[in-house]
Write a protein that holds these residues in place. Structure first.
Motif, PDB file in Angstrom:
ATOM      1  N   ALA A 123      33.798  42.510 -30.231  1.00 55.32           N
ATOM      2  CA  ALA A 123      32.585  42.191 -29.530  1.00 55.32           C
ATOM      3  C   ALA A 123      32.388  40.613 -30.073  1.00 55.32           C
ATOM      4  O   ALA A 123      32.820  40.015 -30.870  1.00 55.32           O
ATOM      5  CB  ALA A 123      31.590  42.832 -30.400  1.00 55.32           C
ATOM      6  N   PHE A 124      31.734  39.988 -28.825  1.00 52.71           N
ATOM      7  CA  PHE A 124      31.154  38.725 -28.978  1.00 52.71           C
ATOM      8  C   PHE A 124      30.003  38.398 -28.295  1.00 52.71           C
ATOM      9  O   PHE A 124      29.642  39.415 -27.758  1.00 52.71           O
ATOM     10  CB  PHE A 124      32.335  37.716 -28.474  1.00 52.71           C
ATOM     11  N   ILE A 125      29.339  37.332 -28.488  1.00 49.58           N
ATOM     12  CA  ILE A 125      28.301  36.977 -27.917  1.00 49.58           C
ATOM     13  C   ILE A 125      28.511  35.633 -27.192  1.00 49.58           C
ATOM     14  O   ILE A 125      29.200  34.785 -27.848  1.00 49.58           O
ATOM     15  CB  ILE A 125      26.918  36.914 -28.723  1.00 49.58           C
ATOM     16  N   VAL A 126      27.682  35.397 -26.070  1.00 52.59           N
ATOM     17  CA  VAL A 126      27.693  33.937 -25.569  1.00 52.59           C
ATOM     18  C   VAL A 126      26.502  33.131 -25.755  1.00 52.59           C
ATOM     19  O   VAL A 126      25.407  33.889 -25.294  1.00 52.59           O
ATOM     20  CB  VAL A 126      28.349  34.011 -24.135  1.00 52.59           C
ATOM     21  N   THR A 127      26.662  32.025 -26.195  1.00 52.05           N
ATOM     22  CA  THR A 127      25.284  31.297 -26.380  1.00 52.05           C
ATOM     23  C   THR A 127      25.545  29.791 -25.787  1.00 52.05           C
ATOM     24  O   THR A 127      26.653  29.143 -26.046  1.00 52.05           O
ATOM     25  CB  THR A 127      24.769  31.439 -27.801  1.00 52.05           C
ATOM     26  N   ARG A 128      24.532  28.945 -25.738  1.00 50.97           N
ATOM     27  CA  ARG A 128      24.592  27.618 -25.395  1.00 50.97           C
ATOM     28  C   ARG A 128      24.780  26.760 -26.846  1.00 50.97           C
ATOM     29  O   ARG A 128      23.799  27.384 -27.641  1.00 50.97           O
ATOM     30  CB  ARG A 128      23.429  27.074 -24.582  1.00 50.97           C
ATOM     31  N   VAL A 129      25.499  25.933 -26.947  1.00 48.86           N
ATOM     32  CA  VAL A 129      25.791  25.298 -28.331  1.00 48.86           C
ATOM     33  C   VAL A 129      26.141  23.877 -28.169  1.00 48.86           C
ATOM     34  O   VAL A 129      26.207  23.411 -26.910  1.00 48.86           O
ATOM     35  CB  VAL A 129      27.040  25.996 -28.947  1.00 48.86           C
ATOM     36  N   PRO A 130      25.767  23.000 -29.161  1.00 51.06           N
ATOM     37  CA  PRO A 130      26.178  21.531 -29.150  1.00 51.06           C
ATOM     38  C   PRO A 130      27.563  21.577 -28.983  1.00 51.06           C
ATOM     39  O   PRO A 130      28.363  22.349 -29.650  1.00 51.06           O
ATOM     40  CB  PRO A 130      25.711  21.039 -30.304  1.00 51.06           C
ATOM     41  N   ALA A 131      28.417  20.753 -28.196  1.00 50.94           N
ATOM     42  CA  ALA A 131      29.699  20.697 -27.924  1.00 50.94           C
ATOM     43  C   ALA A 131      30.587  20.437 -29.259  1.00 50.94           C
ATOM     44  O   ALA A 131      31.495  21.046 -29.341  1.00 50.94           O
ATOM     45  CB  ALA A 131      29.946  19.374 -27.062  1.00 50.94           C
ATOM     46  N   ALA A 132      29.766  19.888 -30.135  1.00 52.40           N
ATOM     47  CA  ALA A 132      30.571  19.623 -31.644  1.00 52.40           C
ATOM     48  C   ALA A 132      31.141  20.863 -32.366  1.00 52.40           C
ATOM     49  O   ALA A 132      31.958  20.813 -32.795  1.00 52.40           O
ATOM     50  CB  ALA A 132      29.585  18.842 -32.550  1.00 52.40           C
ATOM     51  N   GLY A 163      30.765  11.838 -23.291  1.00 52.00           N
ATOM     52  CA  GLY A 163      29.732  12.407 -22.492  1.00 52.00           C
ATOM     53  C   GLY A 163      29.450  13.852 -23.000  1.00 52.00           C
ATOM     54  O   GLY A 163      28.525  14.214 -22.904  1.00 52.00           O
ATOM     55  N   ASP A 164      30.247  14.397 -24.049  1.00 49.56           N
ATOM     56  CA  ASP A 164      29.870  15.677 -24.682  1.00 49.56           C
ATOM     57  C   ASP A 164      28.362  15.796 -25.115  1.00 49.56           C
ATOM     58  O   ASP A 164      27.995  16.929 -25.041  1.00 49.56           O
ATOM     59  CB  ASP A 164      30.821  15.924 -25.801  1.00 49.56           C
ATOM     60  N   ALA A 185      26.000  20.991 -20.314  1.00 50.53           N
ATOM     61  CA  ALA A 185      25.789  22.303 -21.135  1.00 50.53           C
ATOM     62  C   ALA A 185      27.008  23.118 -21.564  1.00 50.53           C
ATOM     63  O   ALA A 185      28.019  23.174 -20.909  1.00 50.53           O
ATOM     64  CB  ALA A 185      25.079  23.242 -20.119  1.00 50.53           C
ATOM     65  N   THR A 186      27.200  23.263 -22.889  1.00 51.79           N
ATOM     66  CA  THR A 186      28.268  23.769 -23.503  1.00 51.79           C
ATOM     67  C   THR A 186      28.112  25.097 -23.742  1.00 51.79           C
ATOM     68  O   THR A 186      26.887  25.315 -24.578  1.00 51.79           O
ATOM     69  CB  THR A 186      28.912  23.032 -24.778  1.00 51.79           C
ATOM     70  N   PHE A 187      28.882  26.411 -23.724  1.00 51.51           N
ATOM     71  CA  PHE A 187      28.559  27.619 -23.991  1.00 51.51           C
ATOM     72  C   PHE A 187      29.738  27.949 -24.979  1.00 51.51           C
ATOM     73  O   PHE A 187      30.958  27.475 -24.769  1.00 51.51           O
ATOM     74  CB  PHE A 187      28.487  28.234 -22.664  1.00 51.51           C
ATOM     75  N   ALA A 188      29.308  28.637 -25.615  1.00 48.73           N
ATOM     76  CA  ALA A 188      30.512  29.418 -26.643  1.00 48.73           C
ATOM     77  C   ALA A 188      30.283  30.978 -26.813  1.00 48.73           C
ATOM     78  O   ALA A 188      29.240  31.382 -26.837  1.00 48.73           O
ATOM     79  CB  ALA A 188      30.273  28.735 -27.943  1.00 48.73           C
ATOM     80  N   ALA A 189      31.529  31.640 -26.815  1.00 51.42           N
ATOM     81  CA  ALA A 189      31.659  32.927 -27.382  1.00 51.42           C
ATOM     82  C   ALA A 189      31.947  32.878 -28.880  1.00 51.42           C
ATOM     83  O   ALA A 189      32.708  32.293 -29.316  1.00 51.42           O
ATOM     84  CB  ALA A 189      32.893  33.586 -26.480  1.00 51.42           C
ATOM     85  N   LYS A 190      31.074  33.632 -29.422  1.00 53.58           N
ATOM     86  CA  LYS A 190      31.176  33.794 -31.004  1.00 53.58           C
ATOM     87  C   LYS A 190      31.349  35.149 -31.420  1.00 53.58           C
ATOM     88  O   LYS A 190      30.656  36.155 -30.848  1.00 53.58           O
ATOM     89  CB  LYS A 190      29.901  33.373 -31.577  1.00 53.58           C
ATOM     90  N   ASP A 191      32.420  35.368 -32.229  1.00 52.71           N
ATOM     91  CA  ASP A 191      32.814  36.765 -32.674  1.00 52.71           C
ATOM     92  C   ASP A 191      31.581  37.273 -33.949  1.00 52.71           C
ATOM     93  O   ASP A 191      30.596  36.417 -34.001  1.00 52.71           O
ATOM     94  CB  ASP A 191      34.192  36.721 -33.648  1.00 52.71           C
TER      95      ASP A 191
END
Length: 145
Positions: free
Chosen positions: A6-15, A38-39, A45-51
């Motif tokens: 399982a993972f969720i996708v959310t907007r995150v800071p690029a760092a 430019g990050d 807009a940066t999106f990440a999948a997190k476990d």
């Protein structure tokens, strides 16, 4: 890695994505090497999948170009998470963001190994492949809505 798939996708800071980007895109170099000019710009807009543990296992950024198109960059999925829908999910979040903010043409450069993900999302290859000095063979892909 968490044992769950399982993972969720959310907007995150690029760092937050630099450790994953450094590992996947820069061969394990330091997270500092994963920064791109430019990050931190407000239009990116940066999106990440997190476990389940909150570890970033996939990421992508999208931003408007000066010519009115959108650009996808730095899509990365942790090797052990490939084939589980992570890349598809972060790309879908980025495309939804572009669509929600005016839509239009979205383009990216991808390695031949990454291109099928974009093709499944409605992109088409434009032009011939070329050799990118940093990432090797690349193709340009475009999605027009």
């Amino acid at each position: 890695m968490a044992s769950s798939s399982a993972f969720i996708v959310t907007r995150v800071p690029a760092a937050e994505t630099y450790p994953l980007r450094a590992l996947v895109l820069h061969g394990g170099a330091s997270p500092e090497s994963a920064k791109v000019a430019g990050d931190d710009h407000s239009d990116v807009a940066t999106f990440a999948a997190k476990d389940a543990d909150g570890t970033v296992v996939g990421s992508v950024s999208v931003f408007p170009s000066t010519d009115g198109t959108w650009r996808i960059r730095r899509l990365a999925t942790a090797e052990e998470w490939r084939g589980r829908g992570v890349g598809t999910a972060v790309l879908a979040a980025a495309l939804a963001h572009a669509d929600d903010h005016g839509g239009g043409t979205v383009w990216c450069n991808a390695t031949p190994a990454g291109a099928p993900l974009f093709l499944r999302a409605g992109f088409q290859q434009v032009g011939a492949p070329w050799e990118d000095p940093e990432f090797g063979p690349n193709v340009r892909l475009v999605r027009q809505v």
